[in-house]
Design a protein around this motif. Structure first.
Motif, PDB file in Angstrom:
ATOM      1  N   TYR A  36     -10.557 -66.624 -25.397  1.00 15.65           N
ATOM      2  CA  TYR A  36      -9.724 -65.268 -26.252  1.00 15.65           C
ATOM      3  C   TYR A  36     -10.732 -64.211 -25.951  1.00 15.65           C
ATOM      4  O   TYR A  36     -11.773 -64.110 -26.986  1.00 15.65           O
ATOM      5  N   GLY A  39      -8.115 -59.573 -27.001  1.00 17.58           N
ATOM      6  CA  GLY A  39      -6.854 -59.711 -27.486  1.00 17.58           C
ATOM      7  C   GLY A  39      -5.887 -60.483 -26.702  1.00 17.58           C
ATOM      8  O   GLY A  39      -4.753 -60.813 -26.740  1.00 17.58           O
ATOM      9  N   GLN A  40      -6.657 -61.137 -25.501  1.00 14.47           N
ATOM     10  CA  GLN A  40      -5.673 -62.070 -24.501  1.00 14.47           C
ATOM     11  C   GLN A  40      -6.571 -63.246 -24.298  1.00 14.47           C
ATOM     12  O   GLN A  40      -7.582 -63.682 -24.270  1.00 14.47           O
ATOM     13  N   TRP A  41      -5.618 -64.329 -23.928  1.00 15.04           N
ATOM     14  CA  TRP A  41      -5.929 -65.629 -23.511  1.00 15.04           C
ATOM     15  C   TRP A  41      -6.462 -65.625 -22.172  1.00 15.04           C
ATOM     16  O   TRP A  41      -5.571 -65.390 -21.188  1.00 15.04           O
ATOM     17  N   GLU A 212      -5.823 -68.013 -32.326  1.00 13.22           N
ATOM     18  CA  GLU A 212      -4.331 -67.985 -32.477  1.00 13.22           C
ATOM     19  C   GLU A 212      -3.879 -67.389 -33.480  1.00 13.22           C
ATOM     20  O   GLU A 212      -2.863 -66.413 -33.820  1.00 13.22           O
ATOM     21  N   GLU A 215      -4.328 -63.581 -33.153  1.00  9.96           N
ATOM     22  CA  GLU A 215      -3.544 -62.972 -32.204  1.00  9.96           C
ATOM     23  C   GLU A 215      -2.141 -62.699 -32.991  1.00  9.96           C
ATOM     24  O   GLU A 215      -1.627 -61.677 -32.900  1.00  9.96           O
ATOM     25  N   LYS A 216      -1.632 -63.750 -33.746  1.00 11.65           N
ATOM     26  CA  LYS A 216      -0.477 -63.615 -34.662  1.00 11.65           C
ATOM     27  C   LYS A 216      -0.339 -62.416 -35.415  1.00 11.65           C
ATOM     28  O   LYS A 216       0.666 -61.728 -35.402  1.00 11.65           O
ATOM     29  N   PRO A 221      -7.149 -55.722 -30.102  1.00 15.18           N
ATOM     30  CA  PRO A 221      -7.945 -56.472 -29.119  1.00 15.18           C
ATOM     31  C   PRO A 221      -9.446 -56.138 -29.284  1.00 15.18           C
ATOM     32  O   PRO A 221      -9.869 -54.877 -29.499  1.00 15.18           O
ATOM     33  N   ASN A 225     -13.615 -62.273 -30.475  1.00 16.35           N
ATOM     34  CA  ASN A 225     -13.512 -62.712 -29.165  1.00 16.35           C
ATOM     35  C   ASN A 225     -14.145 -64.252 -29.422  1.00 16.35           C
ATOM     36  O   ASN A 225     -15.107 -64.643 -29.994  1.00 16.35           O
TER      37      ASN A 225
END
Ligand code: ADP
Length: 501
Positions: A36, A39-41, A212, A215-216, A221, A225
């Protein structure tokens, strides 16, 4: 073939995914294939992955990526890029994110407990209270503590401001994997820092859930991390990179030394929570049954894998045999077994490797001439496989023995006799460590007088219990810096003086 570290090439991993979506025992294997970052997988650069072993079944229960240097640098770059904006957010805004994250963690509490039980063996029915719910409450408390950042002190025209220290690398161990993650992440975010988190190889799953969660709730972002990797491989990058301002680490003194060395050339702030060999002093006229029970339960909790465990029990000679027999009885009340069984009070150790370390110390204690009162290095009755050991009590221990000087990190209590309270204080302080301590005396005033003489970051008097409201940290080789409470937030603060005349 897998390496001894449990690493696979990507090809082997995909074959394993295809062939073993279920483990040999039929339980499913949790597969994570992304880090992670920003902000992105994010697909890792690394071609290797890591298998996580359930210590109760000794089966693979999960697979995670192994980050390499490029992944770490990508995560650090993301945290650096996010810092200017995040550090300038209002404390209300950061409080809002922290509260939203705590709410979402609460919704995921069962997932968090399942993940922790599966990877480190904490009995599932104890896991919510021991590992999860207090951590979520503590996370929430930093929504309020964020306001400390707004306090400006004025001294004769000098304004003393609090500012976030910057980009922080947070490296965590496997014994309380969520609690320690929270103890670093919550104050760091509250202060306005951005973070790169690296969980222990053995216990990464709750970190994925926390990612997660962030993220939710829409955390910006790069503020949080997550990289998973082998400590000695990714640690030097995460701790030495010039974009990182601070490293906070909990784990072994050995790794703490390496981390400090990596961080030294760029003069980073380093906060270390390391080992312990904490003493419990019981005076002659203390309530013996209560005191010994408290001490034994403290050590056996979490199968002895607590850095602040009171592993040296100092007992007056006049009451020594009485104390030994109470300790034996209380230790033997434990039910060692499957963490999914609701009658279990002690699950396995976190790994077979940790069990081997503890077994070696038990052999060492016997060789050194300590009296094995209960337990030992054999499998507990009824267990055939898994990283299990029985609760173990050694009597007739001297403070010179290795089992009294070194951190064992397993369910092993050393009982040491003393003649006078002054001698007990001297024995308590005769350690390279100084993390925690405890005193039982006839009165609280007597106990407090002894507590003041012990060189340790915490002292539990007359049966007090751990709370994340109290600052926690070590003297001597137990580390530096403090976690939890207001002090935990101040660790992530730079002080700026603005002079107006
Ligand atoms: P243990 O020996 O019980 O596994 P460690 O102190 O080695 O305890 O591990 C605690 C954490 O420190 C883990 O996340 C691990 O990956 C990490 N770690 C270990 N060695 C280093 C290192 N040299 N640099 C940075 N992190 C490390």
């Amino acid at each position: 073939m897998p390496s001894p570290l449990g690493c696979y090439t990507k090809l082997q991993w995909f074959m394993m995914r295809a062939q073993h979506s279920k483990s040999e025992t039929g339980t499913s294997v949790k597969v994570h294939d992304r880090l992670y970052i920003n902000g992105q997988w994010t697909a890792p650069h690394s071609t290797r992955v890591h298998e996580i072993i359930n210590p109760a079944t000794t089966q693979v229960c999960a697979v995670t990526p192994l980050a390499n240097e490029a992944d770490c640098i990508q995560a650090i770059d993301a945290a650096c890029e996010a810092l200017p904006k995040w550090s300038q957010t209002s404390t209300q805004e950061r409080s809002h994110f922290i509260t939203a994250a705590a709410d979402e963690m609460q919704r995921r509490a069962d997932d968090l407990a399942d993940a922790i039980t599966m990877t480190m063996g904490c009995p599932r029915h104890l896991c919510p209270n021991l590992q999860v719910l207090g951590s979520i409450a503590a996370f929430r408390s930093y929504a309020e503590r964020a306001k400390l950042m707004d306090q400006v002190e004025e001294r004769n025209g000098i304004h003393i401001l609090k500012e976030p220290v910057g980009v922080c690398t947070l490296i965590n161990p496997w014994n309380y994997p969520l609690s320690i993650l929270v103890g670093k992440t919550a104050p760091a975010l509250a202060a306005g820092c951005t973070v790169i988190v690296k969980p222990a190889e053995q216990t990464p799953l709750q970190d994925f859930i926390v990612a997660e969660v962030f993220e939710k709730i829409g955390l910006p972002p790069g503020v949080f991390n997550l990289v998973t990797g082998i400590g000695p491989e990714v640690g030097p990058v995460l701790c030495a990179h010039e974009g990182v301002d601070m490293v906070s680490f909990t784990g072994s003194t050995r790794a703490g030394v390496h981390i400090s060395e990596s961080a030294a050339p760029t003069i980073k702030r380093v906060c270390l929570e390391l080992g312990g060999k904490s003493p419990l002093i019981i005076t002659e006229d203390a309530e013996l049954e209560t005191a010994v029970r408290y001490g034994v339960q403290d050590v056996m909790m979490n199968t002895g894998q607590t850095c602040s465990a009171l592993t040296r029990m100092l007992v007056p000679e006049s009451r020594y045999e009485e104390a030994v027999s109470i300790a034996q009885r209380v230790a033997e009340e434990n039910v060692v077994g499957n963490p999914l069984d609701p009658t279990t009070t002690m699950g396995p150790l976190c790994s077979e490797a940790q069990k081997e370390t503890v077994v070696d110390y038990i052999h060492q204690g016997i060789q050194e001439g300590a009296r094995l009162v209960t337990g030992g290095h054999h499998m507990p009755p009824g267990m055939t496989h898994g990283a299990y050991l029985p609760p173990t009590i050694f009597a007739d221990v001297t403070n010179q023995m290795r089992i009294a000087r070194e951190e064992i990190f397993g369910p092993v209590l050393c009982m040491i006799p003393f003649k006078e309270v002054d001698e007990a204080v001297q024995l308590a302080n005769d350690s390279v460590y100084g993390l925690s301590s405890a005193v039982f005396a006839k009165t609280t005033d007597e106990a407090l007088a002894i507590a003041r003489q012990i060189r340790a970051g915490q002292c539990f008097v007359q049966g007090a219990h751990f709370t994340t409201e109290a600052p926690f940290g070590g003297y001597k080789q137990s580390g530096n810096g403090r976690e939890w409470g207001d002090e935990g937030l101040l660790e992530y603060v730079e002080v700026k003086a603005v002079l107006t005349h």
